[in-house]
Design an enzyme around this catalytic site. Structure first.
Site, mmCIF file in Angstrom:
data_model
loop_
_atom_site.group_PDB
_atom_site.id
_atom_site.type_symbol
_atom_site.label_atom_id
_atom_site.label_comp_id
_atom_site.label_asym_id
_atom_site.label_seq_id
_atom_site.Cartn_x
_atom_site.Cartn_y
_atom_site.Cartn_z
ATOM 1 N N THR A 1 0.762 -1.199 -0.020
ATOM 2 C CA THR A 1 -0.112 0.142 -0.043
ATOM 3 C C THR A 1 0.864 1.346 -0.124
ATOM 4 O OG1 THR A 1 -1.844 -1.203 1.138
ATOM 5 C CG2 THR A 1 -1.746 1.288 1.277
ATOM 6 N N HIS B 1 1.841 1.589 -3.487
ATOM 7 C CA HIS B 1 0.752 2.458 -4.159
ATOM 8 C C HIS B 1 0.655 3.768 -4.020
ATOM 9 C CE1 HIS B 1 -0.617 -1.160 -6.286
ATOM 10 N NE2 HIS B 1 -0.958 -1.924 -5.237
#
Length: 339
Positions: free
Chosen positions: A42, A45
């Protein structure tokens, strides 16, 4: 105002280490001096501009450290306590929080995702989200409790039947925990696909019964060997092409678990007729959902082994280069030593 060193993602593909204000713990919050922080997909990202985070943002939602400050009204903790924390912050009042779906809270916030995170010397967290580390648990393990809590929630969602034949794509740090959890849950066949032979060797140590190097295994041969497909198929990569491939192996009345985080704009092709005819169940698993405590108990009892999954430790100053270059193919969990 006192300052601290922090990694700040200032915009897509722009990360710097610089001085930032030390957060003040508000009422009901504690200040944690960060010792270890884990790097999650994450976070990558967020760096690439593929997630919901605002900019600038200090990332980092997997962490451990010691209590360095207590906000107004906080009891039950002492300065210097060794702790970790659930990064997901729920309001406790909306319809989702009141129906055991807090991970979909209307007012959801998350440390390192929507507010300042732990890739810094200090982070402020609601005291209700903080958990003491058991005696003997290392800071490295403590920074692994959040990812393990995600695995606990996934297993709660999956409701695996004993003896289920399982196929897993992705033997990274999350995949290695899922393999251990699937073994404990009673899966029979556990086939694992990954690009790294070293990761597959570790998967076999945890109990994977078959391993395949991605790009080298024969899809037709695997389908011939398992003509009815698998009862459970799990994606832990978040890669659209892999997800489409994984669905080919899902048998009738099978369950598919999307565990890996894909880019926000990613899409896949799925036959609605196959979904109908083959009676599939498609399951998502978003973060944690009141699963931090059981994850901590799993780790304390060594049911899921975490420290072998930490394959690299870097410093805070190394983070911008890491985000730019990415992890090495054989790396599992990379953690940041901050304290």
């Amino acid at each position: 105002m006192s300052t601290m060193k922090a990694c700040v993602i200032e915009g897509p593909r722009s990360a710097v280490v610089r001085e930032a204000p030390v957060p003040e713990p508000g009422p009901g919050e504690v200040l944690i001096r960060v010792e270890r922080a884990g790097i999650c997909g994450t976070d990558v990202h967020i760096y690439k501009g593929e997630y919901i985070s605002p900019y600038p943002i200090i990332p980092g939602h997997e962490f451990s450290g010691t209590i360095a400050g207590l906000g107004e009204g906080v009891g039950g903790f002492n300065m210097g306590d060794r702790v970790t924390a659930e990064p997901n912050i729920h309001c406790g009042r909306c319809v989702y929080c009141l129906s055991h779906r807090g991970n979909h809270c209307d007012n959801w916030q998350a440390v390192g995702v929507t507010r300042g995170g732990a890739m810094a010397e200090y982070v402020a967290v609601p005291a209700s989200n903080v958990f003491r580390l058991p005696d003997g648990m290392s800071f490295a393990e403590g920074a692994f409790i959040e990812p393990l809590a995600c695995v606990v929630y996934a297993m709660n969602r999956l409701q695996l039947a004993p003896g289920a034949r399982t196929l897993l794509f992705g033997a990274g740090a999350m995949g290695q925990q899922l393999i251990q959890a699937l073994v404990h849950a009673g899966a029979s066949e556990i086939a694992v696909v990954d690009i790294s032979e070293a990761k597959l060797e570790m998967a076999a140590q945890w109990g994977a019964t078959r391993t395949f190097v991605s790009g080298r295994f024969d899809e037709a041969a695997l389908l011939a060997e398992f003509p009815r497909g698998f009862d459970i198929v799990v994606d832990a990569t978040g890669i659209p092409q892999v997800i489409e491939l994984a669905l080919k192996f899902l048998g009738p009345a099978g369950k598919y678990l999307q565990f890996g985080v894909a880019a926000q704009n990613a899409t896949i092709r799925l036959s609605p007729f196959d979904l109908f005819r083959r009676d599939w169940t498609l399951i998502g698993s978003m973060a944690t959902n009141d699963t931090f405590h059981p994850a901590l108990q799993w780790a304390k009892a060594k049911r899921i082994r975490l420290e072998p999954l930490v394959t690299s430790v870097i410093g805070l100053d190394d983070l911008p280069r890491f985000f730019e270059q990415g992890a090495r193919p054989d790396d599992l969990k990379v953690q940041v030593q901050i304290g």
